[in-house]
Motif scaffolding. Structure first.
Motif, PDB file in Angstrom:
ATOM      1  N   GLU A   1       0.466  -4.314   0.488  1.00 19.96           N
ATOM      2  CA  GLU A   1       0.903  -3.942  -0.856  1.00 19.96           C
ATOM      3  C   GLU A   1       1.290  -2.468  -0.921  1.00 19.96           C
ATOM      4  O   GLU A   1       2.286  -2.114  -1.565  1.00 19.96           O
ATOM      5  N   SER A   2       0.542  -1.602  -0.248  1.00 17.27           N
ATOM      6  CA  SER A   2       0.898  -0.187  -0.221  1.00 17.27           C
ATOM      7  C   SER A   2       2.254   0.024   0.457  1.00 17.27           C
ATOM      8  O   SER A   2       3.062   0.847   0.016  1.00 17.27           O
TER       9      SER A   2
ATOM     10  N   SER B   1       0.870   6.399  -1.906  1.00 13.20           N
ATOM     11  CA  SER B   1       0.522   5.077  -2.427  1.00 13.20           C
ATOM     12  C   SER B   1      -0.981   4.846  -2.380  1.00 13.20           C
ATOM     13  O   SER B   1      -1.528   4.091  -3.196  1.00 13.20           O
TER      14      SER B   1
ATOM     15  N   VAL C   1       4.485   1.962  -8.296  1.00  9.44           N
ATOM     16  CA  VAL C   1       5.909   2.065  -7.947  1.00  9.44           C
ATOM     17  C   VAL C   1       6.619   3.036  -8.878  1.00  9.44           C
ATOM     18  O   VAL C   1       7.391   3.898  -8.431  1.00  9.44           O
TER      19      VAL C   1
ATOM     20  N   ILE D   1       4.904  -1.018  -1.969  1.00 10.51           N
ATOM     21  CA  ILE D   1       5.058  -0.001  -3.013  1.00 10.51           C
ATOM     22  C   ILE D   1       5.872   1.175  -2.503  1.00 10.51           C
ATOM     23  O   ILE D   1       6.789   1.663  -3.172  1.00 10.51           O
TER      24      ILE D   1
ATOM     25  N   ALA E   1       0.533  -2.856  -9.122  1.00 13.60           N
ATOM     26  CA  ALA E   1       1.484  -2.194  -8.242  1.00 13.60           C
ATOM     27  C   ALA E   1       2.666  -1.605  -8.992  1.00 13.60           C
ATOM     28  O   ALA E   1       3.263  -0.620  -8.544  1.00 13.60           O
TER      29      ALA E   1
ATOM     30  N   GLY F   1      -2.366  -1.373  -4.241  1.00 15.45           N
ATOM     31  CA  GLY F   1      -2.333  -0.966  -2.847  1.00 15.45           C
ATOM     32  C   GLY F   1      -3.716  -0.796  -2.249  1.00 15.45           C
ATOM     33  O   GLY F   1      -4.750  -1.162  -2.828  1.00 15.45           O
TER      34      GLY F   1
END
Length: 265
Positions: A77-78, A212, A144, A81, A140, A222
């Motif tokens: 997820e990081s 992030s 972002v 992002i 997230a 993240g």
């Protein structure tokens, strides 16, 4: 016989005393002592902190990778992002940086654009992330948006400065052929700034990957969210495992960014 002429001897000191600098250093030293006293620094706090740090490090070893699924999902997820924020931030920064270039744009366009860039650079990504978390909620998307703002502030400024440093001869040569503004940008400006812009983009991706983690701690999603949760649960061995993965990811990103600069420049 030739007569020797005696030159006057300069008896001045080779290194003259600069009392202004000395006074300035003394004032700085006094202010440092005053600031430390106001902030409550003391030898007792340092010694106590060293003891607490030793106990904390002892509880972190050995690292626990048992929750590898949580770590992998957080890292993924990081990475998402960072990539999305960098891509969108660069797309927005291109026209903003162009409008901020004073050698291509009139003052009534460049100066307000530069003020907007300064506004984007005024706040740390964590502060911006907190604002977006309050506005659109945890997740997230807030991370972002925060990193997009940070990317605009960084890339736009450097891109504008790169355009201002280009050679005017190539631009004037393209204009002499009767080319329009867009052709001047493609043929006269773009070849001169493209190598530096690739370096800016790779650095920003690396920076967003690091940031992030920080925005995730305040609710931006993240691996930072996983790290903060592990801290709250006192799972310090899991914290060390997450830190090792983060450091490894940053090192891999640094290697890839260096490779990209060599290939595309």
């Amino acid at each position: 016989m030739s007569h020797l002429t005696h030159q006057p001897v300069n008896r001045s000191k080779p290194f003259s005393s600069n009392w202004t600098a000395r006074i300035g250093w003394c004032l700085l030293a006094f202010y440092l002592v005053y600031a430390c006293s106001q902030l409550g620094f003391s030898a007792e706090r340092f010694s106590a902190g060293i003891e607490h740090g030793q106990r904390f490090l002892t509880r972190m070893f050995p690292p626990n990778f048992g929750r590898w699924q949580l770590i992998v999902s957080g890292i993924a997820e990081s990475l998402q992002i960072a990539v999305i924020a960098t891509f969108v931030g660069i797309l927005i920064s291109l026209p903003i940086g162009l409008m901020a270039a004073r050698n291509l744009m009139p003052a009534w366009i460049s100066w307000p654009t530069r003020a907007f860039i300064a506004l984007c650079r005024s706040f740390h990504p964590i502060i911006v992330a907190i604002l977006f978390v309050k506005a659109i909620g945890f997740g997230a998307l807030a991370g972002v948006m925060a990193l997009i703002v940070a990317s605009i502030g960084f890339i736009s400024k450097l891109f504008a400065e790169a355009i201002e440093e280009i050679s005017a001869k190539q631009v004037e040569s393209v204009r002499a052929t009767g080319a329009g503004f867009l052709s001047v940008l493609i043929m006269g400006v773009q070849p001169q700034v493209l190598p530096r812009f690739i370096g800016f983009a790779t650095y920003q991706l690396d920076s967003n990957l690091r940031n992030s983690t920080m925005v995730g701690i305040v609710g931006g999603g993240g691996i930072g969210a996983s790290l903060f949760t592990a801290y709250q649960r006192f799972d310090f061995d899991v914290v060390l495992a997450i830190l090792i993965v983060i450091v490894s990811l940053i090192m891999i990103a640094e290697i890839l960014s260096g490779w990209a600069r060599k290939v595309f420049q």
